[in-house]
Enzyme design. Structure first.
Site, short mmCIF file in Angstrom:
data_model
loop_
_atom_site.label_atom_id
_atom_site.label_comp_id
_atom_site.label_asym_id
_atom_site.label_seq_id
_atom_site.Cartn_x
_atom_site.Cartn_y
_atom_site.Cartn_z
N LYS A 1 -87.96 77.14 25.63
CA LYS A 1 -88.59 77.38 24.58
C LYS A 1 -89.20 79.17 25.37
O LYS A 1 -89.18 80.10 25.11
CB LYS A 1 -90.10 77.07 24.60
N LYS B 1 -82.66 68.59 18.25
CA LYS B 1 -83.71 67.78 17.37
C LYS B 1 -84.73 68.74 15.94
O LYS B 1 -83.62 69.85 16.10
CB LYS B 1 -84.34 67.34 18.52
N LYS C 1 -89.92 71.54 13.82
CA LYS C 1 -90.44 73.13 12.69
C LYS C 1 -90.03 74.01 13.35
O LYS C 1 -90.08 75.22 12.50
CB LYS C 1 -92.09 72.39 12.60
#
Ligand code: AMP
Ligand code: TRP
Length: 347
Positions: free
Chosen positions: A123, A206, A209
């Site tokens: 991230k 993966k 969202k």
């Protein structure tokens, strides 16, 4: 890191898990988390489920979106089968014990442990100087979410395994530093055919969202046409389905669709392959779409019904927060005593 010693006999079984209200929920959240949260509730164990809004703001969320996503997340839990009477359903920020214990754990966890977290590396990326301090400390808050309730078991998807190992390390270090057997060494519960649902566009990533491509995921708010179209366009290979699981080894996209089918149908992937051996994707995909719609559309309909009455959702979250607080506060008070904080305020 120290080897945690499990002493399960001293801790009553209790389940805790959380989902971030950082966007709409996906089929990955449903199969990897929500569906299994419901199964645990129905096994009769005490279950505590949380919309972790304080985790969500480790990356920017507009206030209006955060509010809507929190309510939508709560609606998804209930629509999927969480009964707010049998489980405790609440949002993290309404129970301040999470933030308070999170701080204590910031002082237990080591910088080196946090720096090794793959989610942090993914991230923050190359721009880690610009990432929030909260994003770096996030796993200590996650440990606090779990241990504020002395939860013994945490159902999650595969991507959370490393964070749960860190939770065990934090519990063990706290117990060891203060010479107590206070926190349980929590067990991750990662099971089933869909502990890692992959992107429909790239079998090595993966389903998330936060993926920029909406085609990569099925959202719990997608209608039947959108679900069918996304499955039809999902990346596959030109081969038909094999007759054993072995034949899916180097075919990540095909394997993903088989796993999704299995999880939706409540079958093992081996049974799905046996049933559809030799089928082309032109045949398999419409069947998968039909199955996905039959499972998801009642949930979407119920979510929309619940979202029409946000005051009722807020009431449920408020009540859940009060019940959560009643468990966490006495545990936190004991933590303060163990750590050596003077507590003399009259309540
Ligand atoms: P998050 O959306 O990151 O807050 O994740 C909430 C829960 O859903 C966690 O238990 C995750 O492990 C699970 N989860 C998220 N994405 C997936 C996925 N693609 N496959 C399986 N589980 C997932
Ligand atoms: N880190 C989890 C995720 O991104 C969400 C989460 C926060 C969580 N606190 C938790 C999951 C406690 C289980 C238990 O998916």
């Amino acid at each position: 890191m120290s080897e945690p010693v499990q002493t399960p006999q001293t801790f009553t079984p209790r389940i805790f898990s959380g989902i971030q209200p950082s966007g709409g929920l996906t089929l990955g959240n449903y199969l990897g988390a929500l569906k299994r949260f419901v199964e645990k509730q129905d096994e009769g164990i005490e279950t505590i489920y949380c919309l972790v809004d304080m985790h969500a703001i480790t990356v920017w969320q507009s206030p209006a979106d955060l509010r809507r996503q929190t309510r939508e997340g709560a609606a998804a839990f209930i629509a999927a089968g969480i009964d707010p009477k049998r489980s405790i359903l609440f949002n993290q920020s309404q129970v301040s014990a999470h933030a308070e214990l999170g701080w204590i754990f910031n002082c237990v966890a080591r910088m080196g442990w946090m720096g090794r977290m793959t989610q942090w590396k993914d991230k923050a990326g190359k721009n880690s100087e610009n990432a929030s301090l909260g994003l770096f400390a996030y796993p200590a808050l996650m440990a606090a979410d779990i241990l504020a309730y002395k939860a013994t078991h945490v159902p999650v998807g595969e991507d959370q395994k490393q964070h749960l190992e860190l939770t065990r390390d934090i519990a063990a270090k706290f117990n060891n530093d203060y010479g107590v057997n206070f926190f349980p060494i929590t067990e991750p519960v990662i099971e089933g055919a869909a502990t890692r649902v992959m992107s429909l566009r790239d079998g090595s990533k993966k389903m998330s969202k936060s993926d920029p491509s909406d085609q990569s995921r099925i959202n719990l708010t997608d209608d039947a046409d959108a679900i069918a179209a996304k499955i039809r366009k999902a990346k596959t290979d030109p081969e038909p389905l094999p007759d054993t699981l072995d034949g899916l080894k180097d075919r990540p996209e095909a394997r993903n669709l088989v796993n999704i089918y299995a999880a939706l149908a409540g079958l093992t992937p081996a049974a799905v392959v046996a049933e559809h051996a030799g089928a082309q994707f032109g045949t398999f995909k419409p069947r998968l779409a039909e199955l996905a719609v039959s499972v998801l559309s009642p949930i979407t309909t119920e979510m929309n019904r619940l979202m029409a009455d946000p005051a009722e959702i807020d009431r449920i979250l408020g009540e859940g927060s009060a019940r959560a607080e009643a468990i966490a506060r006495p545990i936190l008070d004991e933590v303060y005593d163990i750590v050596g904080m003077v507590r003399s305020r009259q309540v």
